[in-house]
Design a protein around this motif. Sequence first.
Motif, PDB file in Angstrom:
ATOM      1  N   GLU A 147       1.516   6.538  -7.208  1.00  0.00           N
ATOM      2  CA  GLU A 147       0.805   7.612  -7.568  1.00  0.00           C
ATOM      3  C   GLU A 147       1.233   9.129  -7.573  1.00  0.00           C
ATOM      4  O   GLU A 147       1.079   9.876  -8.320  1.00  0.00           O
ATOM      5  CB  GLU A 147      -0.590   7.421  -6.805  1.00  0.00           C
ATOM      6  CG  GLU A 147      -1.234   6.166  -7.153  1.00  0.00           C
ATOM      7  CD  GLU A 147      -1.507   6.137  -8.538  1.00  0.00           C
ATOM      8  OE1 GLU A 147      -2.204   6.739  -9.307  1.00  0.00           O
ATOM      9  OE2 GLU A 147      -1.310   4.893  -8.880  1.00  0.00           O
ATOM     10  N   ALA A 148       2.097   9.304  -6.645  1.00  0.00           N
ATOM     11  CA  ALA A 148       2.779  10.607  -6.348  1.00  0.00           C
ATOM     12  C   ALA A 148       3.627  10.732  -7.339  1.00  0.00           C
ATOM     13  O   ALA A 148       3.643  12.114  -7.712  1.00  0.00           O
ATOM     14  CB  ALA A 148       3.479  10.528  -4.730  1.00  0.00           C
ATOM     15  N   VAL A 149       4.444   9.672  -7.691  1.00  0.00           N
ATOM     16  CA  VAL A 149       5.347  10.116  -8.684  1.00  0.00           C
ATOM     17  C   VAL A 149       4.804  10.113 -10.091  1.00  0.00           C
ATOM     18  O   VAL A 149       5.215  11.321 -10.844  1.00  0.00           O
ATOM     19  CB  VAL A 149       6.289   8.836  -8.901  1.00  0.00           C
ATOM     20  CG1 VAL A 149       7.155   8.861 -10.060  1.00  0.00           C
ATOM     21  CG2 VAL A 149       7.308   8.649  -7.744  1.00  0.00           C
TER      22      VAL A 149
ATOM     23  N   VAL B 223       2.633  -8.719   2.703  1.00  0.00           N
ATOM     24  CA  VAL B 223       3.345  -8.864   1.358  1.00  0.00           C
ATOM     25  C   VAL B 223       2.913 -10.332   1.012  1.00  0.00           C
ATOM     26  O   VAL B 223       2.227 -10.604  -0.292  1.00  0.00           O
ATOM     27  CB  VAL B 223       4.438  -8.877   1.335  1.00  0.00           C
ATOM     28  CG1 VAL B 223       5.176  -9.118  -0.141  1.00  0.00           C
ATOM     29  CG2 VAL B 223       5.030  -7.175   1.481  1.00  0.00           C
ATOM     30  N   ARG B 224       3.180 -11.483   1.913  1.00  0.00           N
ATOM     31  CA  ARG B 224       2.982 -12.810   1.358  1.00  0.00           C
ATOM     32  C   ARG B 224       1.216 -13.218   1.376  1.00  0.00           C
ATOM     33  O   ARG B 224       1.151 -13.986   0.617  1.00  0.00           O
ATOM     34  CB  ARG B 224       3.560 -13.780   2.566  1.00  0.00           C
ATOM     35  CG  ARG B 224       4.974 -13.707   2.493  1.00  0.00           C
ATOM     36  CD  ARG B 224       5.890 -14.566   3.601  1.00  0.00           C
ATOM     37  NE  ARG B 224       7.086 -14.724   3.153  1.00  0.00           N
ATOM     38  CZ  ARG B 224       7.887 -15.406   2.587  1.00  0.00           C
ATOM     39  NH1 ARG B 224       7.110 -16.288   1.738  1.00  0.00           N
ATOM     40  NH2 ARG B 224       9.177 -15.528   2.291  1.00  0.00           N
ATOM     41  N   SER B 225       0.706 -12.268   2.015  1.00  0.00           N
ATOM     42  CA  SER B 225      -0.686 -12.651   1.972  1.00  0.00           C
ATOM     43  C   SER B 225      -1.394 -12.043   0.399  1.00  0.00           C
ATOM     44  O   SER B 225      -2.328 -12.465   0.264  1.00  0.00           O
ATOM     45  CB  SER B 225      -1.545 -11.896   2.994  1.00  0.00           C
ATOM     46  OG  SER B 225      -1.545 -10.484   3.008  1.00  0.00           O
ATOM     47  N   ARG B 226      -0.540 -11.437  -0.136  1.00  0.00           N
ATOM     48  CA  ARG B 226      -1.050 -10.771  -1.301  1.00  0.00           C
ATOM     49  C   ARG B 226      -0.586 -11.572  -2.463  1.00  0.00           C
ATOM     50  O   ARG B 226      -0.922 -11.281  -3.718  1.00  0.00           O
ATOM     51  CB  ARG B 226      -0.694  -9.330  -1.501  1.00  0.00           C
ATOM     52  CG  ARG B 226      -1.129  -8.434  -0.503  1.00  0.00           C
ATOM     53  CD  ARG B 226      -2.517  -7.918  -0.721  1.00  0.00           C
ATOM     54  NE  ARG B 226      -2.153  -6.837  -2.154  1.00  0.00           N
ATOM     55  CZ  ARG B 226      -2.152  -5.589  -1.918  1.00  0.00           C
ATOM     56  NH1 ARG B 226      -1.955  -5.013  -0.955  1.00  0.00           N
ATOM     57  NH2 ARG B 226      -2.015  -4.808  -2.927  1.00  0.00           N
ATOM     58  N   ILE B 227       0.251 -12.500  -2.162  1.00  0.00           N
ATOM     59  CA  ILE B 227       0.973 -13.497  -3.409  1.00  0.00           C
ATOM     60  C   ILE B 227       0.231 -14.758  -3.346  1.00  0.00           C
ATOM     61  O   ILE B 227      -0.032 -15.324  -2.597  1.00  0.00           O
ATOM     62  CB  ILE B 227       2.492 -13.318  -3.039  1.00  0.00           C
ATOM     63  CG1 ILE B 227       3.022 -12.232  -3.173  1.00  0.00           C
ATOM     64  CG2 ILE B 227       3.112 -14.389  -4.090  1.00  0.00           C
ATOM     65  CD1 ILE B 227       4.459 -12.140  -2.746  1.00  0.00           C
TER      66      ILE B 227
ATOM     67  N   ARG C  64       0.912  -1.050  -0.188  1.00  0.00           N
ATOM     68  CA  ARG C  64       0.134   0.041   0.146  1.00  0.00           C
ATOM     69  C   ARG C  64       0.903   1.302   0.074  1.00  0.00           C
ATOM     70  O   ARG C  64       0.764   2.197  -0.691  1.00  0.00           O
ATOM     71  CB  ARG C  64      -1.002  -0.014   1.255  1.00  0.00           C
ATOM     72  CG  ARG C  64      -1.819   1.297   1.176  1.00  0.00           C
ATOM     73  CD  ARG C  64      -2.759   1.295   2.572  1.00  0.00           C
ATOM     74  NE  ARG C  64      -2.028   1.083   3.799  1.00  0.00           N
ATOM     75  CZ  ARG C  64      -1.420   1.911   4.306  1.00  0.00           C
ATOM     76  NH1 ARG C  64      -1.620   3.247   3.946  1.00  0.00           N
ATOM     77  NH2 ARG C  64      -0.702   1.970   5.370  1.00  0.00           N
ATOM     78  N   GLU C  65       2.058   1.185   0.840  1.00  0.00           N
ATOM     79  CA  GLU C  65       2.792   2.581   0.668  1.00  0.00           C
ATOM     80  C   GLU C  65       3.440   2.554  -0.631  1.00  0.00           C
ATOM     81  O   GLU C  65       3.552   3.789  -0.940  1.00  0.00           O
ATOM     82  CB  GLU C  65       4.128   2.128   1.879  1.00  0.00           C
ATOM     83  CG  GLU C  65       3.442   2.039   3.221  1.00  0.00           C
ATOM     84  CD  GLU C  65       3.156   3.506   3.753  1.00  0.00           C
ATOM     85  OE1 GLU C  65       3.296   4.503   3.201  1.00  0.00           O
ATOM     86  OE2 GLU C  65       2.443   3.441   4.899  1.00  0.00           O
ATOM     87  N   LEU C  66       3.873   1.504  -1.286  1.00  0.00           N
ATOM     88  CA  LEU C  66       4.717   1.921  -2.546  1.00  0.00           C
ATOM     89  C   LEU C  66       3.642   1.829  -3.600  1.00  0.00           C
ATOM     90  O   LEU C  66       3.726   2.889  -4.512  1.00  0.00           O
ATOM     91  CB  LEU C  66       4.992   0.481  -2.975  1.00  0.00           C
ATOM     92  CG  LEU C  66       6.575   0.084  -1.979  1.00  0.00           C
ATOM     93  CD1 LEU C  66       6.984  -1.262  -2.498  1.00  0.00           C
ATOM     94  CD2 LEU C  66       7.464   1.206  -2.163  1.00  0.00           C
TER      95      LEU C  66
END
Length: 244
Positions: free
Chosen positions: A150-152, A179-183, A143-145
């Motif tokens: 979007e900011a970039v 992270v692992r839960s999203r993979i 989520r942070e990335l």
Amino acid sequence: PLTNLAVKFMQNQTMFIAPRVFPILPVNFESDKYFIYGRDIWRIEDQLRANGAVSKEIDYSISSTSYLLERYSLKKIVTDRLKDNADSPIRPAEDATTALMQKLMIRLEKAVADIVQTTTSWTANTSLSGDNKWDTTTADPIRELDGLREAVTLQSGYIPNIVVFSPTTWLKFKNHTNVRSRINPTARDSVTPQIAAGVLEVDEVLIGRGNINTGAEPTDTITRVYGANIAWLGYRNPSPSIDS
């Protein structure tokens, strides 16, 4: 001496990522100016034209700044006498070339890493604290990335297509439960840069694993070139040219 064994602390070239972060663009002169087009072309103008009227004229801003190429070089003297008296597997000429190239590659790697790791170099940056730090279970690195992407994009008009991790940050990212839960479950035991690139919607994930010896001789002090806890998103033009 053993003729089929020598111990040499040479880093593999895959450890260095500098040219893959900032592609090399040839220039004609060692110093010159380059031009920067403003973002005023993003504005919507009054484009409605009445019958018989002329089109509205627009303009756009162009500024310039300078660049300066610096030359770096090293040498190692290898005499014919040294080559003639070298025991196998010592190869003075080849060893000298390898050592020189390694030193030049480390300098280039550090130059790029210093830019990447300096937050003041970039308009869009954030420092995590408290429960948002990636070594806490409550953090959400993806989520942070996503937010930084979007900011970039907002500032540049380009969607980032590479992510650079320092080794310590990569380990925190790949092992984080969120992270692992999203993979895909079949890949959770091995979160590779290729898998992470798909999750983060970029072309490539790079990990700066190169090392540097910062100790004054004869003391060795080995540290990572990418020593900061950073994750950097950027747009890498696949075909750098004069106006991109």
